[in-house]
Each structure stands twice: as C-alpha cells, then as structure tokens.
Design a protein around this motif. Structure first.
Motif, PDB file in Angstrom:
ATOM      1  N   TRP A 144       6.474  -5.312  -7.844  1.00  0.00           N
ATOM      2  CA  TRP A 144       5.767  -5.801  -6.660  1.00  0.00           C
ATOM      3  C   TRP A 144       5.334  -7.261  -6.821  1.00  0.00           C
ATOM      4  O   TRP A 144       4.177  -7.598  -6.537  1.00  0.00           O
ATOM      5  CB  TRP A 144       4.537  -4.925  -6.405  1.00  0.00           C
ATOM      6  CG  TRP A 144       4.869  -3.471  -6.362  1.00  0.00           C
ATOM      7  CD1 TRP A 144       5.372  -2.765  -5.314  1.00  0.00           C
ATOM      8  CD2 TRP A 144       4.729  -2.537  -7.452  1.00  0.00           C
ATOM      9  NE1 TRP A 144       5.559  -1.450  -5.668  1.00  0.00           N
ATOM     10  CE2 TRP A 144       5.174  -1.273  -6.974  1.00  0.00           C
ATOM     11  CE3 TRP A 144       4.280  -2.638  -8.767  1.00  0.00           C
ATOM     12  CZ2 TRP A 144       5.179  -0.136  -7.767  1.00  0.00           C
ATOM     13  CZ3 TRP A 144       4.292  -1.519  -9.577  1.00  0.00           C
ATOM     14  CH2 TRP A 144       4.734  -0.280  -9.072  1.00  0.00           C
ATOM     15  N   GLY A 231      11.065  -5.042   0.371  1.00  0.00           N
ATOM     16  CA  GLY A 231       9.794  -4.406   0.024  1.00  0.00           C
ATOM     17  C   GLY A 231       9.936  -2.934  -0.261  1.00  0.00           C
ATOM     18  O   GLY A 231       8.987  -2.159  -0.074  1.00  0.00           O
ATOM     19  N   ARG A 234       7.268  -1.103  -2.370  1.00  0.00           N
ATOM     20  CA  ARG A 234       5.899  -0.997  -1.851  1.00  0.00           C
ATOM     21  C   ARG A 234       5.595   0.389  -1.317  1.00  0.00           C
ATOM     22  O   ARG A 234       4.431   0.729  -1.083  1.00  0.00           O
ATOM     23  CB  ARG A 234       5.678  -2.050  -0.762  1.00  0.00           C
ATOM     24  CG  ARG A 234       5.723  -3.473  -1.287  1.00  0.00           C
ATOM     25  CD  ARG A 234       5.576  -4.495  -0.191  1.00  0.00           C
ATOM     26  NE  ARG A 234       5.720  -5.850  -0.717  1.00  0.00           N
ATOM     27  CZ  ARG A 234       5.775  -6.938   0.018  1.00  0.00           C
ATOM     28  NH1 ARG A 234       5.693  -6.835   1.347  1.00  0.00           N
ATOM     29  NH2 ARG A 234       5.904  -8.126  -0.534  1.00  0.00           N
ATOM     30  N   TYR A 264      -0.661  -1.126  -6.221  1.00  0.00           N
ATOM     31  CA  TYR A 264       0.428  -0.150  -6.247  1.00  0.00           C
ATOM     32  C   TYR A 264       0.405   0.729  -7.497  1.00  0.00           C
ATOM     33  O   TYR A 264       1.353   1.475  -7.737  1.00  0.00           O
ATOM     34  CB  TYR A 264       1.772  -0.878  -6.179  1.00  0.00           C
ATOM     35  CG  TYR A 264       1.867  -1.834  -5.018  1.00  0.00           C
ATOM     36  CD1 TYR A 264       2.174  -1.382  -3.739  1.00  0.00           C
ATOM     37  CD2 TYR A 264       1.611  -3.192  -5.197  1.00  0.00           C
ATOM     38  CE1 TYR A 264       2.240  -2.249  -2.669  1.00  0.00           C
ATOM     39  CE2 TYR A 264       1.679  -4.075  -4.119  1.00  0.00           C
ATOM     40  CZ  TYR A 264       1.995  -3.601  -2.869  1.00  0.00           C
ATOM     41  OH  TYR A 264       2.057  -4.475  -1.807  1.00  0.00           O
TER      42      TYR A 264
END
Length: 302
Positions: A144, A231, A234, A264
């Motif tokens: 991330w 992403g 995520r 995360y």
C-alpha cells in the motif's frame, strides 16, 4: 515453447555452512531447500531476494541455528531449484511456497523475506494468513505505498529496465556478470561488506538463472504494477503481525516507501537500520537475528 531447464545443478554449493540440502517436488518443479539445524523455536521459512539464493541467509543462520529450524528454499528457477518455462508471477510463487510447506508437513511457520522474497512474503500473508505466526520483511515496500512517495523514487528502479525485457534482460543476466556485481556493490552502504567469493557466486548463479530473473521482473510489470495502480490491495488487510526493517541508506527502497501500511494492517511496525543499505542480511545480520528473536520469541544467539 522454451525448453525445460534445470538451473544450477552442475555447480558446487557454497561451503562453510551447517546447512543440509534436499530437493522436493512441488507443483511440477524440483525445488531445492537448505535447512539449518532443528532448534526448538518456531520453524522459519526464509525467502531470498534478487540476485541471490539460499546462501543469502548464511550470516543470519550462523546466529540462529540453535534457536530455530531455518528453511531456506531457492525460488523456482534460482539457485539449485529447477527452472520451468513459466511460473514466475507472484500468484504462482505463492502457490510454490504454500506447496513447499505442505510437502514439509508444516501447518504454520514464521516468515522472513528479503527484497523480492519480502514482496512474496506480503502476498503470502494476504493469501494465507493462517499459515504464518509472524512476518519479518526486509528492504521492501508493503502493498500500500503512497503514490506521492512512489513517484519521486521511481528513478531508483532504473536498473530494472536492463532486466525486465525478455530478450535484453536474459542477455544481460546471462552474459554480463559485471552487471550483477555492480548491483550488489552499488546497493549496499559499504561495498567492503561483500567477499569476492560471494560476488563470484551470485554472478554465476544469476547467469544460470537468467530466464527466471528476467521472467520475475517482467511478470511484475505485467501484473503487479497494474494491481498497484488499481489499488487492488486496498481491499485486503494484513492480519499477520509484521515487522518491516529498512536500511537508512537503501538506494532501492527509500524510507518514505515504508510508511502508510497502518490503515491496512492489524499489527505492523516499521524501523530503519542506521547506516545500512539494501542487503540487511549481509550488512546487519545481527540486527536481523535480533529482530527474528523479538518477533518469534527466541533471543538471537549472542
């Protein structure tokens, strides 16, 4: 179709370690595993980076063999593991690692990864968190990274352009051992940390593993970079307790790339090792051993 290649089988193993060696059939390939001792502590799966193989852990292993069973495989196509035409994307390497644990009869282990091995380690923890009691990641950004940190640091990856393309990359890795030596020297804080025999070994191993090395980088371009841009990760959460160590003078993974995982992850700690570069197992083996002792409840040998 590219030929089926056995990598490294005709080269002698590096000497001077207490490792025991064996080969296991995993998902259509004969994978080499070096094991150090059988201590009473947590068994540890230790994943090497590029351009190395199991021997990358020999300095750390010398400090830990009385506490843990250290399982140091060569990734598919590297070191003394068999090479195959395909199977170098992260999903395939994740299945290799899980298949290896199954072949060894291990339900749950500690996980340690460096460089590409650390990238693989994050994917393992997201794919099968129940298999890992903790994770020590060395010299690698997490899944991330903040875009504002990535863009200013893209220049650090210049060397990948010499490796990732199918024809050029294989030619460079196979026929330009000086390139491998340069990367190893350039990416540590003090080049004197390498012995000549180590540089010669990794240069020879990289030449033999040219197909695997190029394929590893190319699959990252095809799959991992688009996933980061979308992403994809995520939507996933890191539940394995994780300690991420970076080198203060790492020329590949800047300190800014290590931040931002907290939203995360359930339990992640990031630390910088002062004065160290990109090869912590080589440059600071005692720091790595002490981190392993901290994370996996067994003090490093002193």
């Amino acid at each position: 179709m590219a030929p089926h290649i056995v990598v490294g089988s005709d080269r002698p193993m590096p000497k001077g370690t207490r490792a025991e060696h064996r080969w296991l059939e995993v998902r259509g390939a004969r994978l080499h595993v070096a094991e150090y001792a059988r201590g009473s502590g947590e068994p540890l799966l230790m994943l090497h980076g590029f351009p190395q193989h199991w021997y990358a852990w020999h300095k750390v292993a010398a400090l830990l063999t009385d506490q843990h069973r250290l399982i140091c495989p060569d990734l598919r196509g590297f070191g003394w593991s068999e090479g195959t035409p395909r199977g170098y994307d992260m999903d395939a390497l994740v299945e290799d690692a899980l298949g290896l644990l199954d072949a060894l009869g291990l339900e749950r282990v500690g996980l340690v990864g460096h460089d590409w091995g650390a990238h693989l380690g994050f994917r393992l923890c997201l794919r099968a968190p129940e298999r890992f009691v903790g994770y020590l990641a060395l010299n690698m950004s997490h899944p991330w990274p903040r875009h504002r940190a990535v863009l200013p640091n893209l220049w650090r990856m210049w060397y990948t352009a010499c490796v990732e393309y199918p024809v050029l990359g294989r030619a460079v890795l196979r026929h330009r051992p000086g390139f491998t030596r340069f990367l190893l020297r350039h990416q540590v804080a003090d080049p004197a940390v390498w012995q000549e025999a180590e540089l010669a070994e990794y240069a020879a191993a990289t030449s033999a593993a040219a197909h695997a090395g190029q394929s590893l980088f190319w699959q990252y371009v095809l799959h991992d970079i688009p996933a980061l841009l979308r992403g994809t990760w995520r939507r996933h959460r890191l539940t394995v307790p994780t300690l991420l160590l970076g080198g203060e003078r790492d020329r590949v993974i800047a300190a800014s790339l290590l931040a931002g995982a907290e939203p995360y992850a359930d339990d992640v700690t990031v630390r910088l090792v002062p004065g160290a570069g990109h090869y912590l197992p080589q440059e600071r083996p005692r720091v790595v051993a002490e981190a392993i002792g901290e994370l996996f409840t067994g003090p490093a040998q002193r």
